[in-house]
Every structure is written in C-alpha cells, then in structure tokens.
Design a protein around this motif. Structure first.
Motif, mmCIF file in Angstrom:
data_model
loop_
_atom_site.group_PDB
_atom_site.id
_atom_site.type_symbol
_atom_site.label_atom_id
_atom_site.label_comp_id
_atom_site.label_asym_id
_atom_site.label_seq_id
_atom_site.Cartn_x
_atom_site.Cartn_y
_atom_site.Cartn_z
ATOM 1 N N ALA A 1 0.808 -1.221 0.000
ATOM 2 C CA ALA A 1 0.000 0.000 0.000
ATOM 3 C C ALA A 1 0.833 1.259 0.000
ATOM 4 O O ALA A 1 0.496 2.249 -0.664
ATOM 5 N N GLU A 2 1.967 1.269 0.758
ATOM 6 C CA GLU A 2 2.767 2.500 0.828
ATOM 7 C C GLU A 2 3.369 2.863 -0.520
ATOM 8 O O GLU A 2 3.534 4.043 -0.849
ATOM 9 N N ILE A 3 3.672 1.854 -1.339
ATOM 10 C CA ILE A 3 4.211 2.135 -2.675
ATOM 11 C C ILE A 3 3.105 2.624 -3.595
ATOM 12 O O ILE A 3 3.297 3.566 -4.375
ATOM 13 N N VAL A 4 1.945 2.000 -3.541
ATOM 14 C CA VAL A 4 0.813 2.430 -4.373
ATOM 15 C C VAL A 4 0.449 3.878 -4.044
ATOM 16 O O VAL A 4 0.204 4.697 -4.948
ATOM 17 N N THR A 5 0.413 4.214 -2.762
ATOM 18 C CA THR A 5 0.086 5.576 -2.342
ATOM 19 C C THR A 5 1.124 6.569 -2.844
ATOM 20 O O THR A 5 0.786 7.666 -3.315
ATOM 21 N N THR A 6 2.409 6.205 -2.756
ATOM 22 C CA THR A 6 3.481 7.086 -3.220
ATOM 23 C C THR A 6 3.400 7.304 -4.722
ATOM 24 O O THR A 6 3.596 8.418 -5.213
ATOM 25 N N LEU A 7 3.123 6.252 -5.467
ATOM 26 C CA LEU A 7 2.969 6.393 -6.920
ATOM 27 C C LEU A 7 1.825 7.352 -7.244
ATOM 28 O O LEU A 7 1.966 8.234 -8.102
ATOM 29 N N ALA A 8 0.701 7.183 -6.581
ATOM 30 C CA ALA A 8 -0.458 8.044 -6.846
ATOM 31 C C ALA A 8 -0.134 9.498 -6.526
ATOM 32 O O ALA A 8 -0.543 10.411 -7.256
ATOM 33 N N ALA A 9 0.635 9.725 -5.435
ATOM 34 C CA ALA A 9 1.001 11.094 -5.061
ATOM 35 C C ALA A 9 1.905 11.735 -6.103
ATOM 36 O O ALA A 9 1.974 12.969 -6.203
ATOM 37 N N ASN A 10 2.604 10.917 -6.888
ATOM 38 C CA ASN A 10 3.477 11.425 -7.945
ATOM 39 C C ASN A 10 2.822 11.324 -9.321
ATOM 40 O O ASN A 10 3.512 11.415 -10.345
ATOM 41 N N GLY A 11 1.510 11.127 -9.349
ATOM 42 C CA GLY A 11 0.765 11.142 -10.601
ATOM 43 C C GLY A 11 0.806 9.854 -11.385
ATOM 44 O O GLY A 11 0.407 9.827 -12.560
ATOM 45 N N VAL A 12 1.279 8.762 -10.776
ATOM 46 C CA VAL A 12 1.347 7.467 -11.462
ATOM 47 C C VAL A 12 0.231 6.598 -10.902
ATOM 48 O O VAL A 12 0.312 6.107 -9.767
ATOM 49 N N THR A 13 -0.810 6.400 -11.683
ATOM 50 C CA THR A 13 -1.994 5.704 -11.172
ATOM 51 C C THR A 13 -2.283 4.388 -11.869
ATOM 52 O O THR A 13 -3.023 3.560 -11.330
ATOM 53 N N ALA A 14 -1.719 4.163 -13.046
ATOM 54 C CA ALA A 14 -1.986 2.925 -13.781
ATOM 55 C C ALA A 14 -0.682 2.409 -14.384
ATOM 56 O O ALA A 14 0.144 3.185 -14.865
ATOM 57 N N PRO A 15 -0.471 1.105 -14.365
ATOM 58 C CA PRO A 15 0.774 0.540 -14.899
ATOM 59 C C PRO A 15 0.837 0.588 -16.417
ATOM 60 O O PRO A 15 -0.194 0.491 -17.090
ATOM 61 N N PHE A 16 2.055 0.745 -16.932
ATOM 62 C CA PHE A 16 2.292 0.594 -18.362
ATOM 63 C C PHE A 16 2.318 -0.905 -18.686
ATOM 64 O O PHE A 16 2.481 -1.737 -17.799
ATOM 65 N N PRO A 17 2.169 -1.269 -19.958
ATOM 66 C CA PRO A 17 2.147 -2.693 -20.307
ATOM 67 C C PRO A 17 3.355 -3.479 -19.815
ATOM 68 O O PRO A 17 3.198 -4.606 -19.328
ATOM 69 N N ILE A 18 4.568 -2.912 -19.919
ATOM 70 C CA ILE A 18 5.743 -3.687 -19.502
ATOM 71 C C ILE A 18 5.752 -3.884 -17.992
ATOM 72 O O ILE A 18 6.237 -4.892 -17.483
ATOM 73 N N GLN A 19 5.176 -2.922 -17.252
ATOM 74 C CA GLN A 19 5.087 -3.072 -15.801
ATOM 75 C C GLN A 19 4.058 -4.130 -15.434
ATOM 76 O O GLN A 19 4.310 -4.995 -14.590
ATOM 77 N N ALA A 20 2.906 -4.081 -16.078
ATOM 78 C CA ALA A 20 1.870 -5.074 -15.809
ATOM 79 C C ALA A 20 2.334 -6.480 -16.186
ATOM 80 O O ALA A 20 1.987 -7.462 -15.528
ATOM 81 N N ALA A 21 3.172 -6.563 -17.227
ATOM 82 C CA ALA A 21 3.636 -7.875 -17.686
ATOM 83 C C ALA A 21 4.680 -8.472 -16.753
ATOM 84 O O ALA A 21 4.675 -9.684 -16.479
#
Length: 451
Positions: free
Chosen positions: A11-31
């Motif tokens: 959760a702490e990483i997801v929250t940090t990503l959202a705070a920096n404007g990163v809300t959805a993974p790119f295809p290579i990240q999801a893969a």
C-alpha cells in the motif's frame, strides 16, 4: 489492465505512486511485476519511454522493504547498473520518493565527481547502489564496496552498455554478486552482447517483450528535410524557436558546442550536453532544460539513452545518426509515456542513400521534403506556433587565471661588482672555477659535458 495494488505492490508504494501522478501501470510493468515480485529472473524488452524504469524499481523496493536483511557498511543490498551518468541520476530521482516511503537509502556512483562522498556513504551503509560500471569497479578494487550481499541486481539499457564496450566490466561486477540473487535485465533490443549476459547470469528467466524490436513509438511523426548545407543552421534555429521543448542531436562534441553557440547567438535559449563537459556542467545544463529555463538541448549520443525529460515536443537530428538503433534511441526522447511527438532528420545531398537505409532499418517511413530556406510551410506543419527569438546570448568570458606570485630573488653574490668579476677570490681553484663563467664549449649547447 490490473491496478498496481492488484499486481501485488504494498500500500505505501501504491500511495506514493499516486502522489506522484502514477496511477496505472504501463504494459511492460503489468507484464513483468507478477514475476519480479515473486523473485523470478526477468528479461524485459521494450522501446525507450515504455516504462522500464518503474518495471524494475517497483519490485526492487517492494522486495527490499519486506526482506529480513539489514543495511551494512560497504555492502549494498541491491545494485542497478546503467550506462550513463545522466541515466543513473534520473533512476535515482524516480527511486527517491519510493525509497523515502519505505525507509531505504540509495547512492549514485559514477565518475567525473569526487570519490570521497561516495566512499563515505558506502562506509555508512546504503541499501541500493545505482552505478556506472567503471567507478564502481574502482571502489571494489580499493575495498570500499563489496557486492557479496546483493539480493537484487538490475541491468538497465543493457544493449547500450554493450554498444559502449562496458560488458567486460559488467561481467566482472556480476561475478561478485551472489549466484542465487535475483537478476532483472531490461533492454530496448536483444543483440548478441545482451544474449551473452542473459545466458551467463539469468537463471530460467521469464521473458516479456511488449513491442517489436524495430517499431518506433507509434505516436511519433517522422520527417526528413533535404537541405543545403548553407541552410542547415537556419532550419534548425527556426524549429528550435518554436514553442515547446526541443532536443537537437549533433554527431560530435565540437558540433554540439558550435551549434549551441549559433542558436544562442540567434536569441534561442539552448544548452549543450556532451562528454567534454564536467559532470557539474552536465548536471546544470540538464537541470536548465528540465526546469524550462532552457528550451533547447543540443546533445551528442551520450544523451540518447541518458535523459528522460517529460513533454519534449520535437527531436531534431541535425546530423543523421550512423545506425538505426541510435536513430530509435535518439527519437525516443519524444513521444514518451503515450504522448505525441515529432522527429526531424536533416539530410544533405551526400547523405540521401545513408538516410534512406537508416529509416528503412528503423522501420520508419518519413515524409521527405526538399527545402532551401525557412519560409517553407512544412516547418510550420512540423513545429506550429510563433517563433520566439530573444536577445542574442554570448558565451561568458572565462575568468582570468590568477598569476602565481613571483619568488623574491636573493641579491646576487657579485652584486655591485663589474660584470664578470666575482665577489671573492677565496676558496680552492675548483670552487672559484664553479663561480666564474667558463668559455663555452661546442657540446655545452646541447647540455652535454657540463661538470
């Protein structure tokens, strides 16, 4: 597309990503994330700008945060190798908020700056070292770094490290990491040099390729402008004066410096980036381009892999690159993260065949236009908007070097005496002979035979 939380990030990483404007993974990240979070070795291939940096940073941070190991002096827990100082710096910038959220400590290691602060930080202990191979090897030889505790090793831009001749150093470093550690290798292409690393160091890797090895970013528009040599700089200046950020590539360090001066003399705020600059100057110029105080960056291929600046509207190949991989890497500075971008290659008569082969191998079908001046309408089509030329900027004069103080001359022994007469006749004949001027001999002119 699954969310970051659904992919298994804490959760702490997801929250940090959202705070920096990163809300959805790119295809290579999801893969790759499902495998990399489990500790599998991963071979990820994707074009530049496809999101590879987070694809390895996210599992690295997540796995270190839940690991039972602790920070130790000289022994980092994770290692990221990258080919250029600029890329090292920008990986660290992406890592910083994630590290802060999870209590991790990182260190950049590269040449061109003093080794003292790096040695001090290694002695105090860091979790993640992000390094260029050469300087890290120096620290290994001097006993200031030990890779025996590395749990996760990342090779970023592995194909570029191969192109630059870094593979022997990379192999020596990887040989010092534990064989049972996790290894993540990310690259835009999988050439022979990269394949050697995969076979030697990755254990049963999961391979993820999110695009064709040749295909450029689909949101790019490609143009080739067939120009006379006399019009080349004027065309570059016209494009550079358009609204938005522009990166101009030159083939040589001298060419980049000269073109920067020519743009500045026309009132265009341009900075240069190449290997002849000190690390402080490179950092300062890249910062100026990133924060918008300079709208144009003139670079050699050192920057083709090493810079990640958002909202670059236009890439101009003032000198066409030698081979197609360099074209794709240079061009990948625009149209990043799903944005659109335009790529322009300037070509004169002698380069027609080379550029045709270059674009064919790159899988690009550009629009080719012959122009002789800056009034051609295609320039507005390529870079719309009003051209802005400010006050000409002249190179700052170099500060004068302070002159060293002249040593005080002691009073000559024969001061006050007529020329050729010594102040004393005492002493042995040999001593007196050492004080008097002797008649010149033929071999004295060459400095030989003097007593």
């Amino acid at each position: 597309m699954p969310t970051f939380a659904e992919l298994g990030l804490p959760a702490e990483i997801v929250t940090t990503l959202a705070a920096n404007g990163v809300t959805a993974p790119f295809p290579i990240q999801a893969a790759t994330l499902p495998d990399s979070l489990k500790g599998r070795d991963v071979l990820g291939r994707g074009r530049t700008g496809s999101g590879k940096t987070y694809a390895f940073l996210l599992p690295l941070v997540a796995r270190l945060a839940r690991s039972d190991s602790r920070r130790m002096s000289r022994r980092p827990r994770a290692l990221i190798l990258a080919p250029t100082r600029e890329l090292v710096t920008q990986i660290e910038a992406s890592l910083a908020p994630l590290a802060a959220a999870t209590g991790l400590k990182s260190l950049n290691v590269f040449g061109g700056v003093g080794a003292g602060p790096q040695i001090s930080a290694l002695q105090q202990g860091v979790d993640v070292v992000i390094a260029c191979p050469g300087r890290l090897e120096d620290h290994m030889r001097s006993g200031h770094a030990d890779l025996s505790a590395v749990e996760i090793t990342v090779l970023d831009e592995a194909d570029h490290m191969a192109d630059l001749g870094f593979l022997p150093g990379v192999k020596r470093l990887l040989d010092k990491t534990p064989k049972d550690g996790q290894r993540l290798l990310f690259s835009a292409t999988l050439d022979a040099g990269v394949d050697v690393l995969v076979k030697r160091y990755l254990h049963d890797p999961v391979v993820h390729s999110v695009d064709s090895a040749q295909s450029p970013v689909t949101a790019m528009v490609h143009h080739v402008l067939h120009v006379d040599n006399a019009a080349r700089v004027n065309v570059v200046a016209d494009l550079a004066a358009a609204p938005g950020r522009t990166i101009v590539f030159a083939r040589t360090k001298h060419g980049a410096k000269n073109l920067t001066r020519q743009l500045n003399s026309r009132g265009i705020s341009a900075v240069e980036l190449h290997g002849n600059l000190s690390q402080n100057a490179r950092t300062r110029n890249l910062t100026a381009f990133s924060d918008g105080s300079a709208t144009v960056l003139v670079a050699t291929d050192i920057a083709a892999r090493g810079i990640h600046v958002d909202d670059v509207n236009l890439v101009v190949h003032a000198d066409p690159p030698v081979e197609h991989k360099a074209y794709l890497h240079r061009s990948g500075r625009t149209a990043r993260a799903g944005n659109e971008g335009t790529v322009v290659t300037l070509m004169h008569d002698a380069q027609v065949s080379d550029v045709r082969n270059l674009t064919r191998k790159a899988g690009v079908k550009p629009t080719i236009t012959r122009i002789n001046d800056t009034d051609h309408p295609v320039l507005q089509q390529i870079a719309p908007g009003e051209r802005v030329f400010g006050e000409p900027k002249r190179p700052e004069p170099k500060p004068a070097r302070p002159q060293p103080a002249q040593p005080r001359r002691s009073k000559p022994r024969n001061a006050g005496h007529p020329a050729g007469v010594t102040g004393s006749r005492s002493g042995s004949p040999a001593a007196r002979n050492g004080r008097r001027r002797r008649p010149s001999r033929p071999n004295d002119a060459a400095g030989n035979g003097r007593g």
